[in-house]
Design a protein around this motif. Structure first.
Motif, PDB file in Angstrom:
ATOM      1  N   LEU A   1     -52.467  50.550 -83.868  1.00  0.00           N
ATOM      2  CA  LEU A   1     -51.956  49.667 -82.835  1.00  0.00           C
ATOM      3  C   LEU A   1     -52.224  48.215 -83.225  1.00  0.00           C
ATOM      4  CD1 LEU A   1     -53.031  51.569 -79.589  1.00  0.00           C
ATOM      5  CD2 LEU A   1     -50.930  51.802 -80.934  1.00  0.00           C
ATOM      6  N   PRO A   2     -51.427  47.279 -82.723  1.00  0.00           N
ATOM      7  CA  PRO A   2     -51.556  45.879 -83.156  1.00  0.00           C
ATOM      8  C   PRO A   2     -52.841  45.209 -82.677  1.00  0.00           C
ATOM      9  CG  PRO A   2     -49.930  46.085 -81.410  1.00  0.00           C
ATOM     10  CD  PRO A   2     -50.295  47.473 -81.808  1.00  0.00           C
ATOM     11  N   VAL A   3     -53.322  44.284 -83.486  1.00  0.00           N
ATOM     12  CA  VAL A   3     -54.486  43.481 -83.112  1.00  0.00           C
ATOM     13  C   VAL A   3     -54.121  42.627 -81.897  1.00  0.00           C
ATOM     14  CG1 VAL A   3     -56.087  41.691 -83.855  1.00  0.00           C
ATOM     15  CG2 VAL A   3     -55.291  43.416 -85.494  1.00  0.00           C
ATOM     16  N   PRO A   4     -54.953  42.649 -80.856  1.00  0.00           N
ATOM     17  CA  PRO A   4     -54.642  41.807 -79.690  1.00  0.00           C
ATOM     18  C   PRO A   4     -54.595  40.325 -80.078  1.00  0.00           C
ATOM     19  CG  PRO A   4     -56.309  43.445 -79.145  1.00  0.00           C
ATOM     20  CD  PRO A   4     -56.121  43.509 -80.624  1.00  0.00           C
TER      21      PRO A   4
ATOM     22  N   THR B   1     -46.425  44.057 -83.776  1.00  0.00           N
ATOM     23  CA  THR B   1     -47.476  43.049 -83.913  1.00  0.00           C
ATOM     24  C   THR B   1     -47.063  41.763 -83.226  1.00  0.00           C
ATOM     25  OG1 THR B   1     -48.216  44.011 -86.003  1.00  0.00           O
ATOM     26  CG2 THR B   1     -48.829  41.735 -85.583  1.00  0.00           C
ATOM     27  N   GLU B   2     -45.778  41.440 -83.312  1.00  0.00           N
ATOM     28  CA  GLU B   2     -45.233  40.293 -82.585  1.00  0.00           C
ATOM     29  C   GLU B   2     -44.370  40.808 -81.443  1.00  0.00           C
ATOM     30  OE1 GLU B   2     -46.030  37.192 -83.107  1.00  0.00           O
ATOM     31  OE2 GLU B   2     -47.277  37.674 -84.878  1.00  0.00           O
ATOM     32  N   TRP B   3     -44.690  40.413 -80.242  1.00  0.00           N
ATOM     33  CA  TRP B   3     -43.926  40.862 -79.072  1.00  0.00           C
ATOM     34  C   TRP B   3     -42.606  40.107 -79.007  1.00  0.00           C
ATOM     35  CZ3 TRP B   3     -43.329  44.624 -75.861  1.00  0.00           C
ATOM     36  CH2 TRP B   3     -42.663  44.439 -74.652  1.00  0.00           C
ATOM     37  N   PRO B   4     -41.465  40.807 -78.999  1.00  0.00           N
ATOM     38  CA  PRO B   4     -40.168  40.119 -79.064  1.00  0.00           C
ATOM     39  C   PRO B   4     -39.723  39.479 -77.761  1.00  0.00           C
ATOM     40  CG  PRO B   4     -39.864  42.502 -79.048  1.00  0.00           C
ATOM     41  CD  PRO B   4     -41.337  42.263 -79.125  1.00  0.00           C
ATOM     42  N   GLY B   5     -40.283  39.897 -76.643  1.00  0.00           N
ATOM     43  CA  GLY B   5     -39.860  39.349 -75.357  1.00  0.00           C
ATOM     44  C   GLY B   5     -38.728  40.150 -74.737  1.00  0.00           C
ATOM     45  N   ILE B   6     -38.538  39.969 -73.425  1.00  0.00           N
ATOM     46  CA  ILE B   6     -37.542  40.707 -72.654  1.00  0.00           C
ATOM     47  C   ILE B   6     -36.538  39.735 -72.045  1.00  0.00           C
ATOM     48  CG2 ILE B   6     -37.159  42.293 -70.729  1.00  0.00           C
ATOM     49  CD1 ILE B   6     -38.690  43.592 -72.968  1.00  0.00           C
TER      50      ILE B   6
END
Length: 653
Positions: free
Chosen positions: A335-338, A163-168
């Motif tokens: 799937l996560p809410v946009p 749900t929260e994108w952790p980043g790369i």
């Protein structure tokens, strides 16, 4: 068992040699924890168990500790193309000139759930000798999913993974917000469109694409809850807006099908969105009718969207997730809410990296048919995840000592739903599979797969292993040469399979090698004949697609070599074993399952009289095991149970 003919024996010596050793080179002395004087013919000695347990604790703890240094994911988690290796192109796409037409064979088959699916098949071809002792090539038949009866149901939830994108790591100023679900839906269409294009060129099937056009969608209010509005950017073409609205329509914005024997099948990447949350497109309220775009045109639309929203890592992760759609066909996924990035915020400076957004989408578009082959090998997709935990040096009776520490690290992360650290631990273990694990986490596949591995339910797919240059089973390691009197049981297994001896035409489903040796005088005649050759192997050559006329189309594959040639990441360093209940860390259940499994394959024709200590052991002979060896709490109280010694107890403090 008393009447079993005596044709094999067990050696008192118990060792594990490296799977990478060449039979013509003297074998080095194996590490201490691979030397085990058997207490009862099956169970490992206490020192051997303890030593391996300690080494595994250090190793898996190092993966966890390395994962805690930053909240960002490693770049391995979006390096999807490193999977490809020697993967064949879907249905042989691109192998022949455009004016040459061949028709691939396909057939209907009913699943265990009673659903009718469409399959195609082929054979992986393997070289079996590199010397003067010439054997015929070995062929392994494999079915691939070609069509499904029902789509994957997609539910959009604020409780879904990622749900929260952790980043790369190394990519700043990108992937703000969360567009994973939107990108996933776009990839599902693109894969399905390419499926129809390839299928039309390589079969007699008639494909159709239904497309919802002229969609009318009222503009959403800024405070309207439960719905999401996305921005396609300025100067968007009408056909482009129409495609996005169809892709995001719930349910039934598009459908790609093929007819076979009077029955209609869907693309394996078909999805149906639930109507719980509506995703709308900002801009014009009415979009005129448009024709369904080709996969190439849709890729351009996706590239523009990613460029406008500065999406990079999320685009690759969404594609990795879409590769699991055939695996989950007929089921549902959350799937996560946009979460569109706020447009009023000033943009951060963009970090430099090798490719622009458009280049990334275009590159994966060129590789799409190879990804499709991997994706339609649904059992193979699971086997890749399982291979993360495989270690060719581990014998079947030491699997618990190897895997228990792994799950002592992983289980708490699953309970805490600590997705970023879980993804990093798995990527640290096998970088090549980092993107596949992140896609599995996104699709909710990782948790159930890890649960199955935890209980001994692994998967082996030798064709997929060859396509991706991963190691999944001891059976593909080269056999060593016999000393003329005995043969290692692991080499006996390999020769039985390579030679195709009756009863051994299928590879063992258990990946862990057996311990000990067999006297050549007790082995199968064909094993005796080839035990000293030192030239036999199981080396992948190519994949052959089966045609309707009975012939085959040879596909050597893409032959992609990853920058990181090491499939397994092994980190050393000072680390403490995870604190976990001793009974769990020192349980022998996985060793028992593995030992019973591989010996069940090796001795499917019967044990010898001098292997009585093996076939009467409680791990093998379940019905004959003594109930008195089981405590009131179900724990093993026999003298062979692996109780924690002072060394292990010190680590657990």
């Amino acid at each position: 068992m008393e009447e079993v003919c005596s044709r094999r024996t067990q050696s008192s010596r118990h060792q594990i040699d490296s799977a990478e050793e060449n039979s013509e080179i003297a074998r080095p002395t194996p590490p201490l924890f691979y030397l085990s004087i058997m207490n009862d013919g099956v169970s490992p000695s206490q020192p051997a168990f303890d030593q391996l347990l300690g080494e595994s604790c250090k190793l898996w703890s190092s993966y966890r500790d390395a994962a805690s240094t930053t909240p960002l994911l490693p770049s391995d988690c979006i390096n999807l193309k490193s999977l490809l290796g020697r993967t064949p192109s879907f249905l042989g796409s691109g192998l022949l000139p455009d004016d040459v037409h061949v028709s691939l064979a396909c057939r209907e088959e009913q699943s265990t759930q009673g659903q009718q699916g469409l399959l195609t098949s082929g054979r992986s071809m393997w070289r079996t000798s590199r010397g003067t002792c010439i054997l015929e090539h070995k062929a392994m038949t494999l079915d691939l999913l070609l069509g499904v009866p029902t789509p994957l149901a997609v539910q959009i939830s604020d409780c879904a993974p990622l749900t929260e994108w952790p980043g790369i790591q190394g990519i700043s100023g990108h992937d703000k917000g969360n567009y994973l679900t939107i990108l996933f839906l776009a990839w599902a269409y693109i894969l399905s469109a390419r499926w129809a294009e390839v299928l039309t060129d390589s079969s007699e099937l008639q494909c159709k694409t239904r497309f919802t056009t002229g969609v009318v969608s009222p503009r959403l209010g800024p405070n309207q809850q439960g719905d999401v509005e996305i921005d396609l950017g300025e100067h968007v073409e009408q056909d482009e807006a129409s495609w996005w609205k169809a892709v995001l329509t719930s349910p039934g914005g598009w459908e790609v099908t093929a007819d076979y024997n009077g029955r209609t099948f869907l693309s394996p990447w078909s999805v149906s969105i639930s109507a719980t949350i509506r995703i709308a497109v900002a801009g014009d309220l009415v979009v005129p009718a448009a024709q369904p775009p080709s996969s190439s045109q849709a890729l351009q639309y996706l590239a523009r969207f990613c460029s406008h929203n500065r999406l990079h890592g999320q685009c690759v992760t969404a594609l990795a997730g879409a590769l699991y759609i055939p695996f989950l066909s007929g089921k549902s996924v959350s799937l996560p809410v946009p979460q569109p990035a706020p447009r009023h915020q000033s943009r951060e400076p963009v970090a430099c990296f090798a490719q622009s957004h458009s280049d990334v989408v275009a590159e994966h578009g060129k590789l799409l048919t190879y990804y499709m082959t991997l994706s339609t090998n649904v059992w193979g997709m699971r086997s890749l995840l399982c291979s993360t935990f495989f270690n060719a040096d581990i014998e079947c009776n030491l699997v618990s000592a190897w895997l228990n520490p792994a799950f002592a690290v992983i289980d708490p992360l699953l309970r805490e739903e600590n997705v970023p650290v879980l993804a990093k631990v798995l990527a640290n273990r096998q970088p090549k599979l980092g993107s596949l694990w992140l896609g599995a986490i996104f699709m909710g596949v990782a948790k159930s797969t890890l649960r199955d591995i935890r209980t001994g339910l692994t998967a082996v797919n030798l064709s997929m292993a060859a396509w991706t240059r991963t190691e999944q089973s001891f059976i593909t390691s080269e056999p060593g040469a016999s000393n003329g009197e005995t043969i290692r049981r692991e080499d006996e297994c390999r020769l039985l399979f390579i030679l195709g001896v009756d009863g051994y035409t299928r590879a063992p489903v258990h990946p862990w090698k057996p311990f000990g040796e067999t006297r050549l005088s007790d082995a199968e005649l064909s094993v005796r004949q080839h035990a000293s050759c030192g030239c036999h192997c199981l080396e992948y050559i190519s994949w052959n697609w089966t045609l309707t006329n009975g012939k085959e189309l040879e596909d050597p594959g893409i032959d992609f070599i990853s920058d990181d040639e090491n499939n397994i990441s092994i980190q050393k360093g000072e680390a403490h074993a995870p604190k976990q209940h001793n009974n769990e860390l020192c349980s022998q259940s996985l060793s028992e399952i593995s030992t019973r499994g591989i010996f069940g394959w090796l001795r499917s024709t019967g044990y010898t009289a001098n292997e009585e200590s093996i076939y009467k052991h409680p791990w093998i002979d379940i019905e004959g095991s003594d109930d008195e060896d089981v405590g009131d709490d179900g724990s093993d109280t026999s003298e062979h149970s692996a109780a924690p010694t002072k060394l292990i107890l010190d680590w657990l403090k």
